[in-house]
Design a protein around this motif. Structure first.
Motif, PDB file in Angstrom:
ATOM      1  N   ILE A  34      -6.413   9.393   0.966  1.00  0.00           N
ATOM      2  CA  ILE A  34      -5.219   8.228   0.619  1.00  0.00           C
ATOM      3  C   ILE A  34      -4.636   8.182   2.177  1.00  0.00           C
ATOM      4  CG2 ILE A  34      -3.023   7.907  -0.086  1.00  0.00           C
ATOM      5  CD1 ILE A  34      -3.904   9.043  -2.837  1.00  0.00           C
ATOM      6  N   ILE A  35      -4.493   9.377   2.771  1.00  0.00           N
ATOM      7  CA  ILE A  35      -3.926   9.357   4.194  1.00  0.00           C
ATOM      8  C   ILE A  35      -4.912   8.612   5.211  1.00  0.00           C
ATOM      9  CG2 ILE A  35      -3.339  10.782   6.109  1.00  0.00           C
ATOM     10  CD1 ILE A  35      -1.864  12.492   4.237  1.00  0.00           C
ATOM     11  N   GLY A  36      -6.075   8.810   5.106  1.00  0.00           N
ATOM     12  CA  GLY A  36      -7.149   8.263   5.992  1.00  0.00           C
ATOM     13  C   GLY A  36      -7.336   6.926   5.812  1.00  0.00           C
ATOM     14  N   VAL A  37      -7.518   6.460   4.733  1.00  0.00           N
ATOM     15  CA  VAL A  37      -7.547   5.047   4.210  1.00  0.00           C
ATOM     16  C   VAL A  37      -6.272   4.059   4.700  1.00  0.00           C
ATOM     17  CG1 VAL A  37      -8.037   3.342   2.436  1.00  0.00           C
ATOM     18  CG2 VAL A  37      -9.456   5.299   2.471  1.00  0.00           C
ATOM     19  N   ILE A  38      -5.053   4.952   4.202  1.00  0.00           N
ATOM     20  CA  ILE A  38      -3.944   4.052   4.824  1.00  0.00           C
ATOM     21  C   ILE A  38      -4.058   4.009   6.229  1.00  0.00           C
ATOM     22  CG2 ILE A  38      -1.483   4.060   4.748  1.00  0.00           C
ATOM     23  CD1 ILE A  38      -1.667   5.132   1.922  1.00  0.00           C
ATOM     24  N   GLY A  39      -4.267   5.137   6.718  1.00  0.00           N
ATOM     25  CA  GLY A  39      -4.202   5.077   8.264  1.00  0.00           C
ATOM     26  C   GLY A  39      -5.456   4.184   8.875  1.00  0.00           C
ATOM     27  N   ALA A  40      -6.427   4.085   8.258  1.00  0.00           N
ATOM     28  CA  ALA A  40      -7.328   3.262   8.985  1.00  0.00           C
ATOM     29  C   ALA A  40      -6.938   2.026   8.803  1.00  0.00           C
ATOM     30  CB  ALA A  40      -8.876   3.591   8.125  1.00  0.00           C
ATOM     31  N   MET A  41      -6.326   1.368   7.779  1.00  0.00           N
ATOM     32  CA  MET A  41      -5.909   0.002   7.799  1.00  0.00           C
ATOM     33  C   MET A  41      -4.831  -0.019   8.640  1.00  0.00           C
ATOM     34  SD  MET A  41      -5.933  -0.885   3.561  1.00  0.00           S
ATOM     35  CE  MET A  41      -4.437   0.094   3.179  1.00  0.00           C
ATOM     36  N   ILE A  42      -4.027   0.721   8.850  1.00  0.00           N
ATOM     37  CA  ILE A  42      -2.956   0.534   9.816  1.00  0.00           C
ATOM     38  C   ILE A  42      -3.217   0.520  11.162  1.00  0.00           C
ATOM     39  CG2 ILE A  42      -0.748   1.788  10.741  1.00  0.00           C
ATOM     40  CD1 ILE A  42       0.138   2.520   7.851  1.00  0.00           C
ATOM     41  N   GLY A  43      -4.365   1.442  11.492  1.00  0.00           N
ATOM     42  CA  GLY A  43      -4.750   1.584  12.800  1.00  0.00           C
ATOM     43  C   GLY A  43      -5.741   0.236  13.146  1.00  0.00           C
ATOM     44  N   GLY A  44      -6.233  -0.214  11.964  1.00  0.00           N
ATOM     45  CA  GLY A  44      -6.970  -1.469  12.215  1.00  0.00           C
ATOM     46  C   GLY A  44      -6.191  -2.651  12.692  1.00  0.00           C
ATOM     47  N   GLY A  70      -4.451   5.561  13.478  1.00  0.00           N
ATOM     48  CA  GLY A  70      -3.532   5.213  12.370  1.00  0.00           C
ATOM     49  C   GLY A  70      -3.280   6.227  11.253  1.00  0.00           C
ATOM     50  N   SER A  71      -4.208   7.298  11.143  1.00  0.00           N
ATOM     51  CA  SER A  71      -4.203   8.310  10.365  1.00  0.00           C
ATOM     52  C   SER A  71      -2.933   9.449  10.804  1.00  0.00           C
ATOM     53  CB  SER A  71      -5.340   9.196  10.171  1.00  0.00           C
ATOM     54  OG  SER A  71      -6.385   8.144   9.325  1.00  0.00           O
ATOM     55  N   LEU A  72      -3.113   9.474  12.198  1.00  0.00           N
ATOM     56  CA  LEU A  72      -2.044  10.234  12.854  1.00  0.00           C
ATOM     57  C   LEU A  72      -0.851   9.748  12.646  1.00  0.00           C
ATOM     58  CD1 LEU A  72      -3.862  11.358  16.331  1.00  0.00           C
ATOM     59  CD2 LEU A  72      -3.293  12.795  14.370  1.00  0.00           C
ATOM     60  N   ILE A  73      -0.513   8.507  12.855  1.00  0.00           N
ATOM     61  CA  ILE A  73       0.905   7.604  12.498  1.00  0.00           C
ATOM     62  C   ILE A  73       1.254   8.094  11.076  1.00  0.00           C
ATOM     63  CG2 ILE A  73       1.980   5.524  12.450  1.00  0.00           C
ATOM     64  CD1 ILE A  73       0.083   4.727  14.634  1.00  0.00           C
ATOM     65  N   VAL A  74       0.437   7.821  10.092  1.00  0.00           N
ATOM     66  CA  VAL A  74       0.658   8.095   8.666  1.00  0.00           C
ATOM     67  C   VAL A  74       0.897   9.496   8.363  1.00  0.00           C
ATOM     68  CG1 VAL A  74      -0.249   7.845   6.160  1.00  0.00           C
ATOM     69  CG2 VAL A  74      -0.672   5.909   7.891  1.00  0.00           C
ATOM     70  N   LEU A  75       0.104  10.281   9.130  1.00  0.00           N
ATOM     71  CA  LEU A  75       0.557  11.758   8.640  1.00  0.00           C
ATOM     72  C   LEU A  75       1.991  12.400   9.417  1.00  0.00           C
ATOM     73  CD1 LEU A  75      -0.959  14.243   7.279  1.00  0.00           C
ATOM     74  CD2 LEU A  75      -2.244  14.854   9.578  1.00  0.00           C
ATOM     75  N   LEU A  76       2.249  11.611  10.579  1.00  0.00           N
ATOM     76  CA  LEU A  76       3.453  12.075  11.019  1.00  0.00           C
ATOM     77  C   LEU A  76       4.499  11.492  10.331  1.00  0.00           C
ATOM     78  CD1 LEU A  76       3.046  11.353  14.915  1.00  0.00           C
ATOM     79  CD2 LEU A  76       3.491  13.474  13.846  1.00  0.00           C
TER      80      LEU A  76
END
Length: 92
Positions: A34-44, A70-76
């Motif tokens: 979930i973090i990765g997919v949301i992060g990929a969307m935000i990063g994209g 994006g995943s780093l941002i979501v994880l932070l």
């Protein structure tokens, strides 16, 4: 990029982001996905808005960098939210 490829990209990007950030990040495989997919969307979205990068190829370095960023941002953000909720106000 197909839906399954996007999920795989998100899973790997989330795992890499968890490995990069120090500290305890809870969650197992599903939370990482979930973090990765949301992060990929935000990063994209950020990559397209700021740099004009498109996440259209699975093996493109720009797709991976945007997804991991994006995943780093979501994880932070997730760590900040869970850390705030986990701490109780001990002013008595």
């Amino acid at each position: 990029m197909g839906f399954i490829a996007y999920l795989i990209l998100g899973l790997i990007a989330g795992a890499i982001a968890k490995a990069i950030l120090p500290g305890k990040q809870g969650g197992g495989l599903i939370a990482t996905l979930i973090i990765g997919v949301i992060g990929a969307m935000i990063g994209g979205w950020l990559g397209g808005a700021i740099f004009g990068v498109q996440m259209d190829a699975f093996f493109s370095i720009s797709s991976w960098l945007c997804a991991i960023g994006g995943s780093l941002i979501v994880l932070l953000i997730w760590g900040f939210i869970t850390n705030k909720m986990g701490k109780k106000d001990k002013t008595a």
